[in-house]
Design a protein around this motif. Structure first.
Motif, short mmCIF file in Angstrom:
data_model
loop_
_atom_site.label_atom_id
_atom_site.label_comp_id
_atom_site.label_asym_id
_atom_site.label_seq_id
_atom_site.Cartn_x
_atom_site.Cartn_y
_atom_site.Cartn_z
N ASN A 1 0.82 -1.22 0.00
CA ASN A 1 0.00 0.00 0.00
C ASN A 1 0.85 1.26 0.00
O ASN A 1 0.48 2.28 -0.60
CB ASN A 1 -0.95 -0.02 1.19
CG ASN A 1 -2.08 -1.02 1.00
OD1 ASN A 1 -2.67 -1.11 -0.07
ND2 ASN A 1 -2.39 -1.79 2.04
N LYS A 2 2.01 1.20 0.65
CA LYS A 2 2.93 2.33 0.62
C LYS A 2 3.46 2.55 -0.80
O LYS A 2 3.55 3.69 -1.27
CB LYS A 2 4.10 2.08 1.58
CG LYS A 2 5.09 3.23 1.66
CD LYS A 2 6.20 2.93 2.65
CE LYS A 2 7.22 4.08 2.69
NZ LYS A 2 8.33 3.79 3.64
N LYS B 1 -4.46 6.18 -6.61
CA LYS B 1 -5.46 6.65 -5.67
C LYS B 1 -6.64 5.70 -5.49
O LYS B 1 -7.45 5.87 -4.59
CB LYS B 1 -5.97 8.03 -6.11
CG LYS B 1 -4.89 9.09 -6.15
CD LYS B 1 -5.43 10.43 -6.62
CE LYS B 1 -4.34 11.48 -6.66
NZ LYS B 1 -4.86 12.80 -7.14
N LYS C 1 0.82 4.12 -2.99
CA LYS C 1 0.74 5.56 -2.72
C LYS C 1 1.89 6.30 -3.38
O LYS C 1 1.71 7.37 -3.96
CB LYS C 1 0.74 5.81 -1.21
CG LYS C 1 0.51 7.25 -0.81
CD LYS C 1 0.41 7.40 0.70
CE LYS C 1 0.14 8.85 1.09
NZ LYS C 1 0.06 9.00 2.57
#
Length: 391
Positions: free
Chosen positions: A150-151, A159, A154
């Motif tokens: 998830n990092k 998004k 990002k």
């Protein structure tokens, strides 16, 4: 805000005819072409520029199924690139990894395979057990690996993506989009080695044992469409049949993504149609390969006084078929006053290609090597030398 030092120079590409280069915005006129009418969502991009050649509902959040493993493979390749992992390292399988259902290579608790074999199991056989085993090796646990996934999403500016596992097995609040999968695929393809795995139609694991295991790629286009060498299929009852595919012909590589086809045959037909369209209508003009040295940049307080600035990905310009480009301005913008430590792969600037004042391509410039912070003794010697020379 860090100030930017910009250096500009012009390169003229000789040609007999010039057509406008395609910007990274939508290149296809959506009303005039329908390439994936039987898919829930889809997108087609050129890899080097990221130009969108076709899209349909490309920002709709949907379950990606095993296409999730594109992010899993990306983090594995990053770890290899950073020297944190090797292809020959043996990875031990935990009881938890061995317990994964769905697609698997039937790892047993305590069984060891090399990173290379695990990648075969993930890329060719879509092994959930191999995916979790690698996640645990890299992050210590699947939960820690999910945080990394998830990092990274990002960091890539995705998004509309959120991961809850490393496999793509059905789970609430686990979703992505055709657009985001294409960007993940684009990032993964920076590592040329990956297509050795995703482009293999078949392979064997445990070859010299009684448990010899035959892997056959779930992406049948690898065998039946010339130039296809990846990337990942996906299927669950909810997601239906999905595929993120990539193909290369000549200098041009494209990525096609399909979500929600009703059958494998329909999924492959939609992707084939998109690939045919891309290669018949567009062409790529290469400028630089990934890892090309651009210049040396001064670094303060480092073990080395400079760091090499290199391209982070292949850089090209896209035109319609038969087009050429000339009079392009290449702009290198480097962050001013770089201070150690700087890690291999850290962004230290931006490379742009401009024509008639319009930015056609924008790509990160990264550090080729790691520059550690200088020790106090090194700093003292430099300062002493500076004062001595002043005398």
């Amino acid at each position: 805000m860090k100030s930017i030092l910009s250096l500009c120079f012009t390169v003229v590409l000789l040609s007999s005819m010039t057509l406008p280069a395609v910007n990274t915005a939508k290149a296809a006129e959506q009303k005039s072409v329908e390439l994936a009418e039987n898919a829930r969502s889809a997108i087609l991009i050129e890899r080097d520029t990221g130009a969108i050649l076709y899209e349909k509902n490309s920002d709709e959040k949907l379950p990606p199924a095993s296409m999730t493993k594109i992010m899993t493979m990306l983090l594995i390749m990053e770890a290899i690139d950073k020297g944190e992992l090797t292809l020959k390292e043996k990875i031990r399988t935990s009881e938890f990894a061995a317990s994964m259902g769905g697609s698997q290579i039937f790892l047993e608790p305590g069984e060891e395979m090399t990173t290379e074999q695990m990648l075969q199991g993930i890329a060719i056989g879509s092994g959930n057990d191999a995916s979790v085993a690698m996640a645990e090796r890299i992050a210590g646990s699947e939960e820690g690996f999910i945080d990394m996934m998830n990092k990274k999403a990002k960091e890539l500016g995705l998004k509309n993506t959120k991961f809850q596992n490393a496999t793509g097995l059905p789970e609430a609040d686990h979703y992505s989009t055709a657009h985001d999968m294409a960007i993940m695929g684009k990032e993964l393809l920076k590592y040329n080695l990956i297509t050795k795995f995703t482009g293999s139609y078949e392979a064997y694991l445990r070859e010299d044992t009684e448990k010899k295991f035959w892997l056959v790629n779930t992406n049948r286009l690898v065998k039946f469409y010339p130039g296809v060498d990846g990337l990942k299929t996906g299927f669950t009852n909810e997601a239906k049949y999905c595929l993120t595919a990539t193909a290369k012909k000549g200098d041009m590589r494209v990525i096609a993504v399909v979500f929600g086809a009703s059958t494998p045959k329909e999924r492959n037909a939609q992707v084939t149609k998109m690939l045919d369209y891309a290669f018949s209508q567009y062409m790529t003009h290469p400028i630089y390969k990934r890892g090309v040295s651009l210049q040396k940049v001064k670094v303060s307080k480092g073990s080395s006084k400079t760091v090499t600035a290199v391209t982070s990905e292949p850089i090209s310009v896209l035109t319609k078929k038969g087009g050429n480009v000339k009079d392009l301005t290449q702009k290198i913008s480097i962050k001013k006053n770089l201070v150690a430590p700087i890690k291999h792969g850290d962004k230290i600037g931006t490379f742009s290609i401009v024509k008639d004042g319009k930015v056609l391509v924008k790509s990160p410039i990264v550090a080729k090597e790691t520059v550690d912070r200088a020790s106090w003794w090194e700093m003292y010697k430099r300062a002493f030398g500076m004062f001595s020379s002043a005398d």
